[in-house]
Design a protein around this motif. Sequence first.
Motif, PDB file in Angstrom:
ATOM      1  N   UNK A   1      57.619  42.867  36.522  1.00 23.55           N
ATOM      2  CA  UNK A   1      57.049  42.471  35.436  1.00 23.55           C
ATOM      3  C   UNK A   1      56.595  40.302  36.839  1.00 23.55           C
TER       4      UNK A   1
ATOM      5  N   UNK B   1      52.917  38.825  39.098  1.00 23.07           N
ATOM      6  CA  UNK B   1      52.078  38.601  38.196  1.00 23.07           C
ATOM      7  C   UNK B   1      51.806  36.991  38.955  1.00 23.07           C
TER       8      UNK B   1
ATOM      9  N   UNK C   1      49.121  37.942  41.675  1.00 20.89           N
ATOM     10  CA  UNK C   1      48.476  37.885  40.417  1.00 20.89           C
ATOM     11  C   UNK C   1      47.337  36.492  41.088  1.00 20.89           C
ATOM     12  N   UNK C   2      48.201  36.049  40.535  1.00 21.74           N
ATOM     13  CA  UNK C   2      47.783  34.582  40.558  1.00 21.74           C
ATOM     14  C   UNK C   2      47.343  34.614  42.191  1.00 21.74           C
TER      15      UNK C   2
ATOM     16  N   UNK D   1      43.981  36.466  43.016  1.00 28.73           N
ATOM     17  CA  UNK D   1      43.125  36.113  42.804  1.00 28.73           C
ATOM     18  C   UNK D   1      41.762  34.775  43.267  1.00 28.73           C
ATOM     19  N   UNK D   2      43.088  33.417  43.905  1.00 26.20           N
ATOM     20  CA  UNK D   2      42.645  32.907  44.572  1.00 26.20           C
ATOM     21  C   UNK D   2      41.603  33.298  45.631  1.00 26.20           C
ATOM     22  N   UNK D   3      40.115  32.665  45.814  1.00 28.83           N
ATOM     23  CA  UNK D   3      39.404  32.704  47.069  1.00 28.83           C
ATOM     24  C   UNK D   3      40.351  31.739  48.178  1.00 28.83           C
TER      25      UNK D   3
ATOM     26  N   UNK E   1      38.540  31.082  51.061  1.00 30.62           N
ATOM     27  CA  UNK E   1      38.169  30.488  51.636  1.00 30.62           C
ATOM     28  C   UNK E   1      38.701  28.833  50.577  1.00 30.62           C
ATOM     29  N   UNK E   2      39.305  28.452  49.396  1.00 27.38           N
ATOM     30  CA  UNK E   2      40.012  27.553  48.346  1.00 27.38           C
ATOM     31  C   UNK E   2      41.555  27.224  49.424  1.00 27.38           C
TER      32      UNK E   2
ATOM     33  N   UNK F   1      42.412  24.172  51.390  1.00 23.85           N
ATOM     34  CA  UNK F   1      43.168  23.257  50.534  1.00 23.85           C
ATOM     35  C   UNK F   1      44.396  22.466  51.969  1.00 23.85           C
TER      36      UNK F   1
ATOM     37  N   UNK G   1      40.956  57.541  51.544  1.00 26.93           N
ATOM     38  CA  UNK G   1      39.509  56.956  51.683  1.00 26.93           C
ATOM     39  C   UNK G   1      38.680  57.067  53.057  1.00 26.93           C
TER      40      UNK G   1
ATOM     41  N   UNK H   1      46.168  33.048  34.899  1.00 23.00           N
ATOM     42  CA  UNK H   1      45.555  33.313  36.392  1.00 23.00           C
ATOM     43  C   UNK H   1      43.869  31.829  36.200  1.00 23.00           C
TER      44      UNK H   1
ATOM     45  N   UNK I   1      45.324  28.886  38.748  1.00 23.78           N
ATOM     46  CA  UNK I   1      44.291  27.930  39.693  1.00 23.78           C
ATOM     47  C   UNK I   1      43.719  26.873  40.092  1.00 23.78           C
TER      48      UNK I   1
ATOM     49  N   UNK J   1      30.379  55.784  50.917  1.00 27.49           N
ATOM     50  CA  UNK J   1      31.823  56.814  51.296  1.00 27.49           C
ATOM     51  C   UNK J   1      32.399  57.603  50.357  1.00 27.49           C
TER      52      UNK J   1
ATOM     53  N   UNK K   1      33.528  61.198  48.791  1.00 24.82           N
ATOM     54  CA  UNK K   1      34.935  61.516  49.403  1.00 24.82           C
ATOM     55  C   UNK K   1      34.604  61.710  47.454  1.00 24.82           C
TER      56      UNK K   1
ATOM     57  N   UNK L   1      33.398  20.652  44.777  1.00 26.80           N
ATOM     58  CA  UNK L   1      34.349  21.028  45.808  1.00 26.80           C
ATOM     59  C   UNK L   1      35.154  21.980  44.226  1.00 26.80           C
TER      60      UNK L   1
ATOM     61  N   UNK M   1      36.886  32.397  41.204  1.00 26.15           N
ATOM     62  CA  UNK M   1      37.797  32.187  41.262  1.00 26.15           C
ATOM     63  C   UNK M   1      37.206  33.235  40.094  1.00 26.15           C
TER      64      UNK M   1
ATOM     65  N   UNK N   1      37.856  37.007  39.090  1.00 28.89           N
ATOM     66  CA  UNK N   1      38.966  37.612  37.785  1.00 28.89           C
ATOM     67  C   UNK N   1      37.916  38.398  36.798  1.00 28.89           C
TER      68      UNK N   1
END
Lengths: 517, 319
Positions: free
Chosen positions: A339, A343, A346-347, A350-352, A354-355, A359, A516, B17, B21, B201, B205, B285, B293, B297
């Motif tokens: 769990x 988490x 997850x964080x 979900x962080x793009x 490019x960021x 950084x 797939x 989340x 971030x 695709x 499938x 930025x 983000x 999400x």
Amino acid sequence: MAENNYANLSMDKFRFVQQNEKLHDKALKTKPIGYFKDAWIRFRKNKASVAAAIVLGIILLYAILVPFFSVYKLGVASDMVYKKMNPRLYIGDVAIFDGAKTMSLNDKYLINLVGIGISAENAYDKGAEAWEIGMESDHNPVLHMGEDKIVKEAGKEVTKRDGRVSTYDIIGFRYLHLQQAEVDKILAWEKESGYQVIYPMVDVDNDYCIDPSDANQWYRTKRGWPCDENNHQMTLDEVKEKGLTDNYLRDSEGNVVYVKKQQSMCNVRVLYCNYYRYTQGHEPSFVFGSDGGGYDIATRMAYGLRTSFVLSFGVAVVCFLFGAFFGAIEGYYGGWVDMLLERLVDVLWRMPLYIIVVLFQMHLVNTGKASVLGGLLMAFCVTGWIGTASLVRTQFYRFKNQEYILAARTLGAKDLRLMFRHIFPNAIGTIITSSVFVIPGIIMSESTFSYLGIVNLNSRNSVSLGTMMADGKEFLAEYPHILLIPAAVIALMMIAFNLFGNGLRDALNPSLRGADD
Amino acid sequence: MRTLKYVLKRLLFLVITFFIILTITFCLVKTLQSEVPLGPQGETEMARRKALGWDKPVLVQYGIYLRNLFTKFDLGTSLKVAYMQPVGDVILSRMPPTILVNVLSILLGLPLGIALGIFAALKKNTWIDHVVSVIIVVFISVPSFVLAFFLQYFLSFKLGWFPLVMASKAEAGGLFTWKMVYSLMLPIMASAFYEIAYFARTVRAELTEALTSDYMLLARTKGLTQSKAVIHHALKNAMVPILPVVIGTFLSVMGGSMVLERIFAIPGVGDLTLKSLAGPDYDLFVGTAMFYTLIGLLAGILTDLSYGFLDPRIKMGER
């Protein structure tokens, strides 16, 4: 009823099956097929994947070997003359790429171009034969010529023809300003090698010369057209019949002059491709052409591919190890450990991307704590392992409650042994496949980020395909090869990686076949 | 009740989340500040930074940022790209071109992709299927910006069918005109190719699986023609898993593609992000980063939830 008296069997009714020899399992007669051999047999059957693997092998070999054998080196400045050359590759006399572009030639321009060939063969005094010699010359830029066409241009009828004109030979002659010692060295080299570098000087001060900086204008001209010694303008047919009249500088005895002294320096007129041979030690010829800075695209691309491979393989290895470890812990322990770690995933997930890259660039690369490549590698590793980890986690969930694990646990196997000895082999196929699929993703991200200029991988000893494409963008209309060749290689590599990965997945995890697809 | 609880739980995690971030990005960006020029210019610059509160410790700044975000919906001030304008407004003003391009590319890609997928599944293992498979592999693998270069060269330079870059608003007479759509054809195609392949695709499938299932056999046994069975049973079932994908894609296109916007000179959010990086324009930025983000999400959560709502076999909140 004596036979059925099982309660009291006498001892002598029993006998040993074997007493003195030990019983063993019989060894298998056939050769055992291990997991990887089995996978290889399955992989071989998939023709597209095998082809993709071969293509990848060729690209990898290209990246490794070309920098060793190429005469062009990274970090060595180009001589800036052979810029934006078209690809040229001859095998024997067969042209795979001829290094030429199609141009529409009018009479005046055609004479100018063939004139390069005539002058290079020193056929200026051959009269009627001169044109033929010029056309036959190796230095004649006009490789092929189409039929004459009559075109209307600004109200007049003009004869034109389409020609394949070599982008290399069109450079022709150049004027150079050299020191006497350098000229002597060139003359010595000429004798040694047999290539003529220094050609007769043109009399740039008389009226026959229209452009004193253009060394290809060696013949007498009048209003742009060639003219004969009587100052009479010649048409193309007349030139073919009589040849061009030279405008060379001559001394008092009428001999052509090769070196024109000017104070301590010498003005000379050189055939540039032979001068290039003298300075660089090889002829100017670029298999995939040269870019806007005069650098060899084939060599730079090999270095760019090296960057891509080093980066993506590095990331794949880290993801392989860390993703497997992380996924194993998550899947094996489950519960609150799972769990909590999920988490965290997850964080990060979900962080793009490019960021993260930006950084890392700002904090480590710009402050000099890491190299550009190192910073990028770390940035990709931050999220790269997540896919592998989640697949391993699923595999662990599947296997951890099976009977053989329970049996091993009952026999006293510790957690680590259960995880890596008993469950892990079941997940190895998944891990390998997902690590391989990491590679094309990284290559694509790297070329995108370097194309956008978010990371700058260009330096004295590294190049990126993305930067090559960014540099080639401004020449797309006229010199498409500068951009499209690296782009095509990336496209080919991506397709090959995906086909190869699909084949690998089907071979290593037969149960996931076509998951797939 | 369980569904509601699950949705609320997911939303709570989304918010957590997002703020993790945001915290990471904000603090890491704010610890870097560009150098201050010397002389009177520097003094003005310092005064300006002081007015914006940039001289305070990072955590205090973060507190102020959060307070402004919650009370005034204020994301800070742009300094380089759009001088002294609120970041929120700048991002909003850049959204229409991005959305236009991406909605159009989905409108082009979705029907074509689904049609190709259905076609390939119905003609399974014929040459049509193989051709579709090749198209899928090529368009899925080749990065869209590499495709964009080839499109630009062949369709724009060689054939002259489409303009090279996006027309300006003045030229086309507004954003939502046919002329603008025409000038955007190349970027639309470049991103639509991937969507075509992706949808084809998935549909292929799903439909293949549906066609070989038992209920299809039953449908045929009770006397339906093959086409009727396909339309009423197989397609209906095959479309269920497609819809969440479509929803996810629809939302994620709001972010658009930075590289396509750069290549085709589209003044969208991606272009803005690149400009904020080149500036560097720190508040902007952080603002654009949070925009991306949030979209990621939301797309994730909507995709997951729609699976549960559309397919009754999936029970939400169960392990």
